[in-house]
Design a protein around this motif. Structure first.
Motif, PDB file in Angstrom:
ATOM      1  N   GLN A 155      -1.592   6.562  -0.731  1.00 23.04           N
ATOM      2  CA  GLN A 155      -2.967   6.056  -0.768  1.00 23.04           C
ATOM      3  C   GLN A 155      -3.621   6.121   0.608  1.00 23.04           C
ATOM      4  O   GLN A 155      -4.842   6.205   0.726  1.00 23.04           O
ATOM      5  CB  GLN A 155      -2.936   4.601  -1.272  1.00 23.04           C
ATOM      6  CG  GLN A 155      -4.315   4.000  -1.403  1.00 23.04           C
ATOM      7  CD  GLN A 155      -4.273   2.540  -1.793  1.00 23.04           C
ATOM      8  OE1 GLN A 155      -3.208   1.967  -2.048  1.00 23.04           O
ATOM      9  NE2 GLN A 155      -5.434   1.922  -1.839  1.00 23.04           N
ATOM     10  N   ASP A 156      -2.799   6.038   1.629  1.00 21.65           N
ATOM     11  CA  ASP A 156      -3.315   5.963   2.999  1.00 21.65           C
ATOM     12  C   ASP A 156      -2.488   6.894   3.885  1.00 21.65           C
ATOM     13  O   ASP A 156      -1.756   6.445   4.764  1.00 21.65           O
ATOM     14  CB  ASP A 156      -3.213   4.507   3.475  1.00 21.65           C
ATOM     15  CG  ASP A 156      -3.718   4.326   4.901  1.00 21.65           C
ATOM     16  OD1 ASP A 156      -4.525   5.160   5.354  1.00 21.65           O
ATOM     17  OD2 ASP A 156      -3.301   3.346   5.555  1.00 21.65           O
TER      18      ASP A 156
ATOM     19  N   SER B 277      -3.004   8.808   6.335  1.00 20.25           N
ATOM     20  CA  SER B 277      -3.124   8.835   7.793  1.00 20.25           C
ATOM     21  C   SER B 277      -2.871   7.460   8.407  1.00 20.25           C
ATOM     22  O   SER B 277      -2.944   7.308   9.622  1.00 20.25           O
ATOM     23  CB  SER B 277      -4.492   9.372   8.204  1.00 20.25           C
ATOM     24  OG  SER B 277      -5.496   8.593   7.636  1.00 20.25           O
ATOM     25  N   GLY B 278      -2.564   6.470   7.558  1.00 15.53           N
ATOM     26  CA  GLY B 278      -2.146   5.172   8.103  1.00 15.53           C
ATOM     27  C   GLY B 278      -3.236   4.439   8.860  1.00 15.53           C
ATOM     28  O   GLY B 278      -3.083   4.136  10.040  1.00 15.53           O
ATOM     29  N   VAL B 279      -4.337   4.167   8.191  1.00 15.75           N
ATOM     30  CA  VAL B 279      -5.412   3.439   8.876  1.00 15.75           C
ATOM     31  C   VAL B 279      -5.559   2.015   8.370  1.00 15.75           C
ATOM     32  O   VAL B 279      -6.342   1.251   8.916  1.00 15.75           O
ATOM     33  CB  VAL B 279      -6.779   4.154   8.734  1.00 15.75           C
ATOM     34  CG1 VAL B 279      -6.764   5.463   9.509  1.00 15.75           C
ATOM     35  CG2 VAL B 279      -7.153   4.388   7.284  1.00 15.75           C
ATOM     36  N   LEU B 280      -4.810   1.650   7.339  1.00 16.01           N
ATOM     37  CA  LEU B 280      -4.927   0.279   6.835  1.00 16.01           C
ATOM     38  C   LEU B 280      -3.988  -0.646   7.587  1.00 16.01           C
ATOM     39  O   LEU B 280      -2.924  -0.247   8.053  1.00 16.01           O
ATOM     40  CB  LEU B 280      -4.612   0.227   5.341  1.00 16.01           C
ATOM     41  CG  LEU B 280      -5.652   0.863   4.407  1.00 16.01           C
ATOM     42  CD1 LEU B 280      -5.119   0.939   2.986  1.00 16.01           C
ATOM     43  CD2 LEU B 280      -6.967   0.075   4.443  1.00 16.01           C
TER      44      LEU B 280
ATOM     45  N   VAL C 284       0.869  -1.186   0.000  1.00 15.17           N
ATOM     46  CA  VAL C 284       0.000   0.000   0.000  1.00 15.17           C
ATOM     47  C   VAL C 284       0.902   1.232   0.000  1.00 15.17           C
ATOM     48  O   VAL C 284       1.654   1.449   0.954  1.00 15.17           O
ATOM     49  CB  VAL C 284      -0.916   0.032   1.242  1.00 15.17           C
ATOM     50  CG1 VAL C 284      -1.710   1.347   1.276  1.00 15.17           C
ATOM     51  CG2 VAL C 284      -1.853  -1.154   1.273  1.00 15.17           C
ATOM     52  N   GLN C 285       0.848   1.994  -1.069  1.00 16.80           N
ATOM     53  CA  GLN C 285       1.686   3.190  -1.129  1.00 16.80           C
ATOM     54  C   GLN C 285       1.218   4.212  -0.096  1.00 16.80           C
ATOM     55  O   GLN C 285       0.018   4.427   0.051  1.00 16.80           O
ATOM     56  CB  GLN C 285       1.637   3.790  -2.532  1.00 16.80           C
ATOM     57  CG  GLN C 285       2.291   2.862  -3.543  1.00 16.80           C
ATOM     58  CD  GLN C 285       2.510   3.555  -4.875  1.00 16.80           C
ATOM     59  OE1 GLN C 285       2.156   4.729  -5.035  1.00 16.80           O
ATOM     60  NE2 GLN C 285       3.114   2.835  -5.805  1.00 16.80           N
TER      61      GLN C 285
END
Lengths: 515, 515
Positions: free
Chosen positions: A47-48, A50-53, A43-44
């Motif tokens: 793309q995320d 705020s780092g929720v994945l 996951v680049q």
């Protein structure tokens, strides 16, 4: 005795069986925090932002086969290892000898030692030390003797930032769950069964260790609330592993903790006049905390010290009255060089730290022999072993200085030495090869399944809280010492590195075999 | 009494406070399975074909303010609602009257009823029914009377697939955790405090309901192992919500369950000659299970029946000897029309099902009045209310037939009716507006923070296990009935839909205010 490796393990799965196993594994792992933040390659960051994945941590589909006797030995010997390494950490003059051989070639060790000396000049104000150790082993089974009992051989001993205690507890629960819901086919039921699986208690047990230090610290000197400080790396992907310890510390022991990125140490902590360590949470600067225990999950590698200021930060923490997990001397006790001198045949060192001969000999059995190629007694033995083509097959020749060249394996050793002038031989050490039995498993990582041969490393956690001696007549004393659960880490037998979070392996649990 | 809405709530956060709160929220939620599979708009399926990524479920940063008296009322009245809806579900002839008004305009209801009739023709073979209900409310506070006590008004009553029982337990624990670690600023400590937060026990309590049905089913008729069947939708993003019930069912009650996509019902289940429902797990077809309880988390909406075969599947399940959660009659009891006739002023229906007048009047208090515009007693009252510009402001005019046109609100009602020939008035109902007090909160979704006015819906879960009567002289009996925890669901006050997983809201917990 049953062999560890079996042609029928792990079982073959039909497509339906694999679907069932994987869908349950994927959901259970997310529902229970057996997770990591996804790698940037998956996951680049854009793309995320705020780092929720998050994603399932790399795990094995099956618990790996492991000889019961070896597993039990590893757990049983941990308190001896706690004793050994806490004794080493208390023996500054001995450590000085080790460090003396390294300072010229290893800046990092030199900096650590220098930091210790600076604190010593002012005097240490905390005589308690905490170790959350992990002793890593592989199963060794002499391939030339198929009926030989397997034994554990130590790969390394970690005295700082021993990781995976959180996820290890989760993965053993996952494998147990998969067994309970019949995700393992009936054909494997004689192997994967209730009493073959072992729940790792590492998360709870390591947290209990931090809580023990927290309590032993005593009352606040500054009328502030007390806390434990997790000193961490920025952007840690393996954050949930650490978080599970924090949650266990809070929920099971009622102890508050904070996460402090190592690089921000000097911004958010300060030393009182009596060197009490004060932490100011950036979110509520009006409420400051007195730190009882510093738990380093950073600071163990040169990369954690990009700026000169980072060494100032380490010194600042070491000077403080907080209990360090670990102290710098304990950190240094984890040097490869320490392992090497302990594992040298006929070495007097082990006796120094483990006066009980029975205990010492049990620890000694877990060492893979490491020989110098000098003219000592061990060196002479090594020269014979290394030059004889039949005995050389059990060894690897390594340059003394890490990063100094390539290893030479087995039957290549005698011709290599033949060409090398004998005066250059002492630049090498001869190390016994650990020969793990061939094993198979399947690793699930980033949604992909990789099957094949694997190598397993058993890590046994140990908690040790001790009081340092005064360096002269008092040798200090151990206040708490216990075995604190285990980790099984498994990697494809082609890969060179064992770091699961780094992408080269998986967390696993044991499926015990044999009497 | 303290007002529910407060200008100082939620507290303003500094950037540091927000960082601290969010980083702890993000890690805790992943570590504890307060998660959903990411929406395709966030992570494209092609990026994660095997579906291993997850993200924090949409949650509120703070627990929302909620009047303590309303919360306690909602919990206290749940067993009365259990009694009410189980009595409705047992009263086929009464339900027939309701359904009779709907069959011509609602295919879905017609199909459900037809399915019931087909089973009835052969005779039902299971007289136990399980309801895992959720009664949804909003707080109503008459804006024209600022000192009026707030009360609960029911929005709807769910008799099938009541969701969020798993995540609700988690989010109340999250808010409690955030309080414990001082993530809420000190300025809010008089409001957000230990005894204001309420842990929802929904996951455990609903699982206990499934276990009660499982046990009440009795021994296997077929010498097979017993199981509960979760009938689910394909590709459910809110899967962890359901999984937490499964895990609680297994861990706390020792009951095995399986997930069966509704569309695969006929492939993997069959009826024995005595209509015992047999489930064949695709992963281990050699071991078949006898299903004690069917828990529908699918089949509640027309979209779940794209093929004629899906109705065959529903019939097949309804015919079986397994306990249904819910049965078709229970499913039908959840019709909007049922709520409407119960909430019609002067309606005799409530008395029919709740003979205890005290209980009935407490339930009645939670109804928002719904009037027909016909020439009944209630109808005449409604005509007065709707045509008077001052009373009309408290109502909404809705077409009887859903999807039949737009609602007319408040002061627009009198001029609207003036233009409408009176013969057309009965096509509408007049419903009391629920006036929730203005509230603010912040919702965290897909890594984004949205602040502003919100509307909260309190859902109270109920477990009810009953035995049907014979339709003539026996009215059946309730075997188990309890209140089973709560859900708070919060959405921005601009959005039109309340489904959190669908992207229009968040799971929340209560912060009780008032005496």
């Amino acid at each position: 005795m049953a062999s560890t490796s079996r042609a029928d393990y792990p079982p073959e799965l039909s497509q339906e069986e694999e679907n069932y196993l994987l869908s349950n594994l994927k959901d259970w792992s997310i529902a229970h925090g057996l997770t990591v933040r996804p790698a940037p390659s998956f996951v680049q960051p854009a793309q995320d932002p705020s780092g929720v994945l998050a994603t399932t941590a790399p795990v094995t589909l099956y618990p790996s086969l492991f000889p019961r006797s070896c597993f039990e030995d590893g757990l049983a010997i941990q308190t001896a290892y706690n004793e050994l390494y806490s004794a080493i950490a208390r023996d500054e003059s001995w450590l000085q000898g080790i460090v003396g051989e390294l300072v010229d070639i290893d800046d990092f060790v030199a900096n650590l030692w220098q930091t210790h000396l600076e604190v010593k000049k002012e005097g240490y104000v905390q005589d308690l030390s905490l170790g959350l150790f992990r002793s890593d082993y592989m199963v060794h089974q002499d391939p030339s003797q198929s009926d030989a009992a397997p034994g554990l051989k130590q790969v390394e001993f970690n005295t700082i930032a021993s990781s995976f205690g959180g996820l290890s507890t989760k993965v053993s629960a996952l494998h147990k769950y998969l067994l309970t819901i019949d995700a393992y086919p009936a054909s494997s039921s004689a192997i994967i069964k209730e009493n073959a699986l072992q729940q790792s208690k590492s998360a709870s047990s390591l947290a209990k260790g931090l809580a023990a230090a927290h309590t032993a610290y005593g009352f606040s000197q500054s009328s502030r609330p007390l806390c434990v400080l997790f000193v961490v790396q920025d952007g840690e992907r393996n954050v949930f592993d650490q978080r599970h310890l924090e949650y266990a510390l809070l929920e099971e022991n009622g102890v508050r903790s904070f996460r402090l990125p190592f690089g921000e140490t000097l911004s958010h902590t300060q030393l009182d006049s009596d060197r009490t360590l004060i932490y100011t949470p950036p979110n509520s600067p009006a409420t400051t905390y007195e730190v009882t225990t510093i738990y380093f999950r950073a600071g163990y590698s040169p990369e954690d010290y990009p700026k000169e200021e980072d060494w100032t930060a380490r010194l600042h923490l070491e000077k403080s009255r907080a209990i360090k997990c670990p102290s710098i001397l304990t950190h240094l006790a984890g040097c490869k060089k320490v392992q090497q001198v302990l594992a040298t045949p006929h070495s007097p060192h082990l006796k120094r730290f483990l006066p009980n001969g029975k205990v010492a000999s049990r620890v000694l059995e877990t060492f893979a022999s490491i020989y110098p190629l000098d003219d000592s007694e061990a060196g002479n033995e090594a020269r014979k072993l290394a030059t004889d083509p039949s005995s050389a097959t059990k060894y690897v020749l390594k340059p003394q200085r890490e990063g100094g060249g390539n290893n030479v394996y087995r039957k290549a050793i005698p011709p290599f030495l033949e060409k090398l002038p004998e005066t250059h031989w002492p630049a090498y050490i001869l190390m016994e090869m650990i020969e793990p039995p061939p094993l198979e498993n399947a690793i699930f990582r980033n949604g992909e399944l990789q099957r094949g041969g694997v190598i397993c490393e058993l890590g046994v956690y140990g908690v040790c809280l001790w009081r340092d001696g005064n360096g002269y007549d008092q040798k200090g004393e151990i206040l708490e010492s216990w075995e604190a659960g285990y980790l099984l880490r498994t990697k494809g037998d082609q890969s060179e590195e064992g770091g699961v979070a780094a992408g080269f392996g998986a967390v696993d649990s044991v499926c015990l075999v044999g009497g």
